[in-house]
Design a protein around this motif. Structure first.
Motif, PDB file in Angstrom:
ATOM      1  N   ARG A 115     -12.691   6.886   5.491  1.00 54.36           N
ATOM      2  CA  ARG A 115     -12.038   7.888   6.328  1.00 54.36           C
ATOM      3  C   ARG A 115     -12.575   9.293   6.060  1.00 54.36           C
ATOM      4  O   ARG A 115     -13.135   9.563   4.994  1.00 54.36           O
ATOM      5  N   LYS A 137      -8.742  12.226   8.030  1.00 57.65           N
ATOM      6  CA  LYS A 137      -8.335  10.848   7.731  1.00 57.65           C
ATOM      7  C   LYS A 137      -8.677   9.826   8.809  1.00 57.65           C
ATOM      8  O   LYS A 137      -8.291   8.665   8.678  1.00 57.65           O
ATOM      9  N   LYS A 162      -2.012   5.622   8.743  1.00 60.34           N
ATOM     10  CA  LYS A 162      -2.988   6.691   8.913  1.00 60.34           C
ATOM     11  C   LYS A 162      -3.680   6.599  10.272  1.00 60.34           C
ATOM     12  O   LYS A 162      -3.695   5.557  10.922  1.00 60.34           O
TER      13      LYS A 162
END
Length: 525
Positions: A213, A218, A140
């Motif tokens: 996040r 994110k 991510k």
């Protein structure tokens, strides 16, 4: 004798128990079992790779920025540079935001712990730069840095900005370095005087427990961590340091890979620092300038204009009735929500009102009030041709559509109100026509599936409707968040009737043509 035997048995039992306990204690490790979070382990960054830079201005900056980023990592005392290996053909680097597994594949094939992506987009507000940092923590996005300047065009200055963004991005990471080795209470750290530390400094060691996040984008918003110790530095070199552990939460909990917290900490303005009003005495109510946020969630548009309306009804006796109106006022409200960069949901409402003459002989009243309402709720997909959300794109959507005409009652009935409903399929595209991507032109076509036609208050029999609509679209990006939008829309509804109905005189067919010309403002948020 029995007493002696009993004493011997007791001695034997308790002696063996004590021996067993002693043996068990000696077999245990002197340090307690330690817990290391998967997030902490995934954030050990030793090697970094740079993905191909996206540049929408004919790749003017692409090669220079890629080389500059690679050199920055080569000269970085913390990281090693690895060559980027694409996990698939025709990779768009913005796909990393959507598919974390694709990011992990790129990291694995590139033998890197993190990957940097960079976007350079020219628009009406100048050059916008976005730099992203992805890690093995689920693949991510960890940190995103953005910059915009209306006067930034020279390649040399662009590289200067890239250098500052790279440094800022590094400073926003949740740690400054990590322990590389431990012997007794002596440790080695992979940061030195290049990081601004010196002999005698005390650094804080922590374990990262969780990365909080942003719910949609994110990227990291905050860090949950636990302080596990402190180290006093005894020898500081250029790229590394040695120190003695002065505090440790548990024996042996500081180990190789343990994180050094950011050295600068959080800085606050001192009390009594001058306000903007004092710094800028000539300005009235000065405020700090902040760049406009990049639209992330969707857009809403409000438009107004005029409609040319024509409704032709052919009666079974051969009489033709026409209801025509030019330049009828029309209002349009629409909103589009971006579920992902490709998928979206859209709602559009449109209304037109006017009066026409009643052409049926002997029918009253002589003037009829018309209202045309359109509603379209749809879900769709955009194909980004060059991977740029603001660039050329082709889209398709499927939704539920209503086309409602309300006309005042007359005696005998001249025109009837009706509802045309069904599932609509829309296909189209938008294409920038300027280098800055600030002007775009497009078109779309709408078709109705499984349509249903209903007359009110009386009907002319069974209806066989057909519907089609064609729109020409144009937008001009006035600011980051505001577009000027124009639409030319052409709609045609045709219906033939069969059988018998309650309408007198009954209709044989209906042919409605609607041409709408709209202009308005589109706000992106």
């Amino acid at each position: 004798m029995n007493i002696i035997r009993l004493s011997a048995l007791c001695f034997l039992f308790f002696g063996l128990s004590a021996f067993a306990q002693t043996t068990n204690l000696k077999s245990k490790t002197p340090f307690p079992t330690k817990y290391t979070s998967p997030t902490d382990q995934a954030l050990v960054i030793k090697a970094v790779t740079v993905a191909p830079v996206y540049d929408n201005s004919n790749n003017i900056y692409k090669k220079s920025v890629e080389d500059h980023l690679n050199n920055l990592i080569k000269e970085d005392y913390l990281w090693a540079l690895t060559e980027f290996v694409s996990p698939k053909k025709d990779l768009r680097v913005d796909e990393f935001d959507e598919d974390s597994q694709l990011t992990l594949q790129a990291l694995e094939q590139s033998q890197a712990d993190a990957v940097i992506t960079c976007f350079l987009i020219k628009g009406p507000q100048g050059l916008s730069i976005q730099m992203n940092f992805y890690t093995r923590d689920g693949g991510k996005l960890l940190v995103r840095e953005e910059f915009q300047d209306a006067k930034l065009f020279e390649i040399v200055r662009v590289n200067e900005v890239i250098t500052k963004m790279y440094a800022t991005l590094k400073s926003r990471l949740p740690y400054s370095g990590y322990i590389t080795s431990r012997s007794g209470n002596t440790v080695t750290v992979n940061i030195g005087n290049k990081a601004g530390i010196k002999n005698g400094d005390v650094i804080t060691i922590a374990q990262i427990l969780k990365i909080n996040r942003h719910p949609k984008l994110k990227f990291m918003t905050s860090v949950e961590k636990e302080i596990i110790g402190r180290v006093s530095l005894t020898q500081v070199e250029a790229d590394s340091s040695f120190g003695e552990i002065t505090f440790e939460k548990e024996n042996g909990v500081i180990e190789r890979g343990s994180k050094v917290l950011p050295l600068d900490g959080v800085r606050y303005a001192p009390q009594g620092s001058p306000s903007l009003a004092n710094v800028m005495p000539g300005e009235k109510d000065p405020v700090e300038w902040l760049p406009a946020p990049t639209p992330q969630y969707g857009k809403i548009s409000i438009m107004g204009g005029v409609t040319d309306f024509s409704d032709n009804v052919l009666l079974v006796n051969g009489t033709s009735l026409e209801a025509d109106k030019s330049t009828a006022l029309t209002f349009d409200l629409a909103t589009e929500l971006w579920i992902t960069p490709e998928y979206f949901a859209e709602l559009q409402l449109q209304q037109t009102s006017f009066k026409v003459d009643n052409e049926l002989g002997g029918s009253s009243p002589s003037k009829l009030n018309y209202t045309l309402n359109k509603m379209d709720l749809s879900f769709g997909y955009k194909y980004l041709i060059d991977g740029n959300f603001w660039g050329p794109q082709i889209f398709a959507s499927l939704g539920y559509y209503t086309h409602s005409v309300r006309v005042s009652d007359s005696t005998p009935t001249a025109f009837t109100s009706f509802d045309l409903t069904g599932y609509d399929l829309t296909v189209g595209g938008m294409f920038p026509v300027t280098l800055k991507n600030d002007v775009a032109l497009g078109a779309q076509a709408k078709f109705l599936l499984f349509d249903k036609f209903t007359e009110k208050p009386v009907g002319s029999g069974g209806a066989s409707p057909s519907f089609n609509q064609f729109d020409v679209l144009g937008t001009y990006q006035y600011t980051t968040n505001i577009n000027i939008k124009g639409v030319l829309s052409f709609t045609n509804v045709q219906t033939s009737f069969s059988g018998t109905g309650a309408k007198n005189p009954p209709s044989r067919s209906l042919d409605e043509k609607v041409s709408t010309y709209l202009v308005g403002i589109e706000y992106l948020f």
